[in-house]
Design a protein around this motif. Sequence first.
Motif, PDB file in Angstrom:
ATOM      1  N   ASN A 202       1.191  -1.802   0.052  1.00  0.00           N
ATOM      2  CA  ASN A 202      -0.205  -0.311   0.268  1.00  0.00           C
ATOM      3  C   ASN A 202       0.837   1.022   0.198  1.00  0.00           C
TER       4      ASN A 202
ATOM      5  N   VAL B 130       3.411   2.470   3.339  1.00  0.00           N
ATOM      6  CA  VAL B 130       3.710   1.702   4.332  1.00  0.00           C
ATOM      7  C   VAL B 130       5.324   1.413   4.690  1.00  0.00           C
ATOM      8  N   GLY B 131       5.995   2.210   4.059  1.00  0.00           N
ATOM      9  CA  GLY B 131       7.688   2.222   4.306  1.00  0.00           C
ATOM     10  C   GLY B 131       8.165   0.941   2.827  1.00  0.00           C
TER      11      GLY B 131
ATOM     12  N   SER C 176      11.794   3.218   2.124  1.00  0.00           N
ATOM     13  CA  SER C 176      12.037   2.916   3.354  1.00  0.00           C
ATOM     14  C   SER C 176      12.917   1.764   3.828  1.00  0.00           C
TER      15      SER C 176
ATOM     16  N   ALA D  76       8.762  10.156   2.081  1.00  0.00           N
ATOM     17  CA  ALA D  76       8.029  10.850   2.694  1.00  0.00           C
ATOM     18  C   ALA D  76       6.367  10.350   3.597  1.00  0.00           C
TER      19      ALA D  76
ATOM     20  N   PRO E  30       1.045   9.235   1.046  1.00  0.00           N
ATOM     21  CA  PRO E  30       0.603   8.067   0.040  1.00  0.00           C
ATOM     22  C   PRO E  30       0.898   9.246  -1.464  1.00  0.00           C
ATOM     23  N   GLY E  31       1.795   8.253  -2.048  1.00  0.00           N
ATOM     24  CA  GLY E  31       2.838   8.389  -3.467  1.00  0.00           C
ATOM     25  C   GLY E  31       3.789   9.328  -3.609  1.00  0.00           C
ATOM     26  N   VAL E  32       4.599   8.818  -2.966  1.00  0.00           N
ATOM     27  CA  VAL E  32       5.992   9.614  -3.117  1.00  0.00           C
ATOM     28  C   VAL E  32       6.485   8.894  -3.840  1.00  0.00           C
ATOM     29  N   THR E  33       6.789   7.636  -4.171  1.00  0.00           N
ATOM     30  CA  THR E  33       7.603   6.624  -5.338  1.00  0.00           C
ATOM     31  C   THR E  33       6.325   6.874  -6.473  1.00  0.00           C
TER      32      THR E  33
ATOM     33  N   ASN F 172       5.372  -4.062   8.918  1.00  0.00           N
ATOM     34  CA  ASN F 172       6.833  -2.670   8.607  1.00  0.00           C
ATOM     35  C   ASN F 172       6.738  -2.070   9.930  1.00  0.00           C
TER      36      ASN F 172
ATOM     37  N   ASP G 204       7.985  -1.071  15.275  1.00  0.00           N
ATOM     38  CA  ASP G 204       8.038  -0.539  16.261  1.00  0.00           C
ATOM     39  C   ASP G 204       7.299   0.898  16.357  1.00  0.00           C
TER      40      ASP G 204
ATOM     41  N   VAL H 288      13.614   2.152  10.145  1.00  0.00           N
ATOM     42  CA  VAL H 288      13.263   3.187  11.023  1.00  0.00           C
ATOM     43  C   VAL H 288      13.990   1.856  12.726  1.00  0.00           C
TER      44      VAL H 288
ATOM     45  N   GLU I 242       7.128  15.081   5.652  1.00  0.00           N
ATOM     46  CA  GLU I 242       7.693  14.420   6.687  1.00  0.00           C
ATOM     47  C   GLU I 242       6.327  14.243   7.784  1.00  0.00           C
TER      48      GLU I 242
ATOM     49  N   ARG J 179       3.783  11.681  11.697  1.00  0.00           N
ATOM     50  CA  ARG J 179       5.138  10.833  12.700  1.00  0.00           C
ATOM     51  C   ARG J 179       6.070  11.847  13.029  1.00  0.00           C
TER      52      ARG J 179
ATOM     53  N   ARG K   4      11.989  12.486  11.205  1.00  0.00           N
ATOM     54  CA  ARG K   4      13.393  12.449  12.112  1.00  0.00           C
ATOM     55  C   ARG K   4      14.472  13.248  11.284  1.00  0.00           C
TER      56      ARG K   4
ATOM     57  N   SER L 211      15.427  11.450   7.817  1.00  0.00           N
ATOM     58  CA  SER L 211      14.868  11.723   6.450  1.00  0.00           C
ATOM     59  C   SER L 211      15.305  13.215   5.835  1.00  0.00           C
TER      60      SER L 211
HETATM   61  N1  LIG Z   1       8.512   4.388  12.540  1.00  0.00           N
HETATM   62  C1  LIG Z   1       8.023   3.729  11.567  1.00  0.00           C
HETATM   63  N2  LIG Z   1       8.135   5.055  10.341  1.00  0.00           N
HETATM   64  C2  LIG Z   1       8.774   4.227   9.076  1.00  0.00           C
HETATM   65  C3  LIG Z   1       8.835   3.349   8.985  1.00  0.00           C
HETATM   66  N3  LIG Z   1       8.764   2.810   7.762  1.00  0.00           N
HETATM   67  C4  LIG Z   1       8.424   4.184   7.107  1.00  0.00           C
HETATM   68  N4  LIG Z   1       8.684   4.610   8.138  1.00  0.00           N
HETATM   69  C5  LIG Z   1       8.169   5.845   7.492  1.00  0.00           C
HETATM   70  O1  LIG Z   1       7.026   5.880   6.818  1.00  0.00           O
HETATM   71  C6  LIG Z   1       7.004   7.192   6.354  1.00  0.00           C
HETATM   72  C7  LIG Z   1       6.337   6.165   4.872  1.00  0.00           C
HETATM   73  O2  LIG Z   1       7.632   5.588   4.379  1.00  0.00           O
HETATM   74  P1  LIG Z   1       8.429   5.546   2.802  1.00  0.00           P
HETATM   75  O3  LIG Z   1       9.512   4.523   2.520  1.00  0.00           O
HETATM   76  O4  LIG Z   1       8.724   7.292   1.923  1.00  0.00           O
HETATM   77  O5  LIG Z   1       6.774   4.860   2.028  1.00  0.00           O
HETATM   78  P2  LIG Z   1       6.628   4.481   0.362  1.00  0.00           P
HETATM   79  O6  LIG Z   1       6.164   3.002   0.859  1.00  0.00           O
HETATM   80  O7  LIG Z   1       7.676   3.864  -0.412  1.00  0.00           O
HETATM   81  O8  LIG Z   1       6.266   4.898   0.378  1.00  0.00           O
HETATM   82  P3  LIG Z   1       4.928   5.572  -1.144  1.00  0.00           P
HETATM   83  O9  LIG Z   1       6.731   6.013  -2.059  1.00  0.00           O
HETATM   84  O10 LIG Z   1       4.034   6.664  -0.824  1.00  0.00           O
HETATM   85  O11 LIG Z   1       4.207   5.031  -1.791  1.00  0.00           O
HETATM   86  C8  LIG Z   1       8.258   7.948   6.322  1.00  0.00           C
HETATM   87  O12 LIG Z   1       7.732   9.229   6.793  1.00  0.00           O
HETATM   88  C9  LIG Z   1       8.737   7.229   6.685  1.00  0.00           C
HETATM   89  O13 LIG Z   1       9.916   7.912   7.615  1.00  0.00           O
HETATM   90  C10 LIG Z   1       9.153   2.327  10.114  1.00  0.00           C
HETATM   91  O14 LIG Z   1       9.707   1.237   9.506  1.00  0.00           O
HETATM   92  N5  LIG Z   1       9.059   2.834  11.577  1.00  0.00           N
END
Ligand SMILES: Nc1nc2c(ncn2[C@@H]2O[C@H](COP(=O)(O)OP(=O)(O)OP(=O)(O)O)[C@@H](O)[C@H]2O)c(=O)[nH]1
Lengths: 649, 148
Positions: free
Chosen positions: A20, A23-24, A27, A40, A43-46, A125, A128, A156, A358, A482, A485, A488
């Motif tokens: 989704n 969800v990270g 990251s 960031a 939703p929709g960064v990548t 994911n 924490d 993280v 962020e 959030r 950090r 980030s």
């Molecule tokens: N606390 C915490 N925050 C996380 C974790 N993984 C990602 N984040 C945070 O979740 C947010 C989204 O992370 P992204 O890695 O950009 O998520 P993505 O799935 O690539 O998002 P899209 O590209 O938009 O689909 C960021 O603010 C990250 O810092 C984690 O394991 N723990």
Amino acid sequence: MENQTDAIESKKIKIALLGNPNVGKTSIFNVLTGSRQIVANWPGVTVEKRTGVMKHANHTVDVVDLPGTYTLGATSLDERIARDFLIDERPDVALVIGDAVNLERSLYLLLQVLELRGDVVLAVNAVDEARKAGFDIDKHELSKQLGIPVVLTSAVTGEGIEELKNTLIKSAKSSSHVHYLFTDEIEASLRNLSDRIRGNTSLSAFDKRWLSIKLLERDKEAEKLTGMSLDYDYSIEIAETRYKYIKRILSTSVKGKEKIGWNLSEAIDHVMTHRFLGILIFLAIMYIVFQLTFTISGPLSTMIEDLLSGLGSVVGSWIGIDWLRSLVVDGVIGGVGAILVFVPNIFILFLALGVLEETGYLPRAAFVIDKLMYAMKLSGRSFISLLLGFGCNVSSIMSTRSISEPKERLVTILVSPFISCSARLPVYVLIAGTFFGVNAGIVVFFLYLLSIVVTVLSALLINKLFFKGEPSTLIMELPRYRKPRLTSIVLYTWNKGRHFLEKAGTIILAASVVIWLLTYFPTEGTGSFAATIGKALGPLFVPLGYTWEMITSLVFGIAAKEVIVSSLTTFFGNLSMSGTSLDIMRTIISPEIALSFLVFVLLYVPCMPTLAVIKNETGSYRFVFFSAFYSLAVAYAVALIVRVVGGLL
Amino acid sequence: MVVPLSSMCEGEKGKIRKLELPPLTRERLCGLGFVSGEEIQLVKVAPFGDPKVFRIKGTDITLRDDISMWILVETSSVPLSYVSEGDYWVSLINGGMGFRQRLRVIGIEEGIKISVIGNLGKRIEVSAKGIRSTLSRGQAMRIIVRER
Ligand SMILES: Nc1nc2c(ncn2[C@@H]2O[C@H](COP(=O)(O)OP(=O)(O)OP(=O)(O)O)[C@@H](O)[C@H]2O)c(=O)[nH]1
Ligand SMILES: [Mg+2]
């Protein structure tokens, strides 16, 4: 021995990251491959696929980060990219990233992936955050129920990352495909359809059960693929079965639901999206962002300026040959230096945008503003894209990929160059500072306001002209807040700001040298090529009252807007290298012409990279030409109005 | 009572019954958890009344009215005449312009909070927007309210 095993593996393992939005995935991608892609909290960064290399225990694996998607149904371009990669490129392992705080929805996508293929790994994911929220996830139970490997991770804290790497390598070598069962009625239809598909040899590459499910869901792609179309639609029953199945799994594997009581995220939201305060807060935040961009950077800019002018005089005294000294000092140090002075502004602007992205505020702002966007037949989603344009129009246009309505997306792409990007900022500061002294701030503010007004009016006009005002729509998730950090934010600022430095070292450097050459040959000054270019176009600009130096700088500015600053400093600057002062210019033209010039710079033809990305994203030169000529016309008209009205005052 | 999601009041909960939307939109919403039987709450209304934020499966999703009006939800609504003392939301007023106008004067409109202070005998005592008033049983039958 070990090298040998590496050599035998002829085909490189390929792992795709799915999940989704927000969800990270990126990251996790970053920690798996050591990359530094932007993450960031919205939703929709990548919006495009990115490949990185993961090295683990003598294995080298390609990892592909994909845009987020809620289903495999693909309603927008970014979702399509994810779906097509999964189906067409057939990665060896599909790593589905789920959100530990919201497993139910993450598993919905997982089930869809499981219907399609085997060798799926689930990474739950942000454990924490889940622990803090009071969830207890039993990964063994989850794994047993789903029949696939499950790892609890946190991008993280780094928890579970090693385990994930091991699991991925193991899964790449095995091959298993699990299925879960629908109701008897649906299962009977699936068997029936599978038999019919089996007869079609051209479909042998696809999973028959999956194609059958998709047919029952009336999936357009599956219908095209098989040439079959059913007259009944089981999509609702199938979706409900999936959720029932998920509920059953979660009832045994996740414990401790919902802590009741005061919730920080909700409390913040109450204020941020307040019915009356919401818009005021948004305006206040934007005001602070721009204030920071212009004030904090002041002393830093002065420092860089002093440093460069020192460098200029030192280098100048070393070089004995006149023309070479002029090239290095006026051309290179003067031209590029004029831009470097603005590095602090640009970085602070991106830093502020990074914090907004962020924390998760951006979608809230979109929610608050949506109704206003509706008047333009746009939505809060396109608002997010436009807002990113204050940093850079190129990333703004890229981010429109997750707008699901094609028309809304096109309008957003076409109007986004009017958003005043950071590259235009040096021109404003330089010229407004030269001509308007203490009122420079007001002038810059006026330009930003004008940028928004022209964007709005253009959206209205383009909608009227091309789309007869068909409305857009809005389905958007608001992520949890959030705490930003530091890593980030630094990553974000560096990733975006680096681009500016790269431009200074490449395009602006090259342009500075070219401009210097054109200014000194065949003869210096009004006999030069640069003057010839400006004078040739001169008649067109008579009504605006621009000098040849200004016209030539506009021509070069199409390569990158900062080049306008380098050109003007080369044309008007003096040997002592005073990066930000164009005193000579002040004696030649009047303030209203200067203001009209700023307006022209704000609105005229988008820079080359923006035009290229418009071509890329719309797939047609038509829109590139439209964008170029339309903006030129708008720039000319508004600049003329400013000059005439300014002249009357 | 089954009402469109868009007509819920802030804070109100309901259960999704049906999505009367084109397949692609429906599929997208399915992926977000919009399936029948699912509990949903209207959390927040934007500054100009649209869009709205809904909480479903623990996440907040914002939808515009043009979508949420096609999502039908079951809510616990009853005529005002049947309820006991407490706070309620006015979800629907069955009546023409005149009736609505009369109610508006005493602070009663669709979507607002209403407190039932006394419900005994022929008359019902209520308070809305700080205005206390008394309604006849017949009038109260035509005002549909929901619990929070
Ligand atoms: N606390 C915490 N925050 C996380 C974790 N993984 C990602 N984040 C945070 O979740 C947010 C989204 O992370 P992204 O890695 O950009 O998520 P993505 O799935 O690539 O998002 P899209 O590209 O938009 O689909 C960021 O603010 C990250 O810092 C984690 O394991 N723990
Ligand atoms: Mg991402």
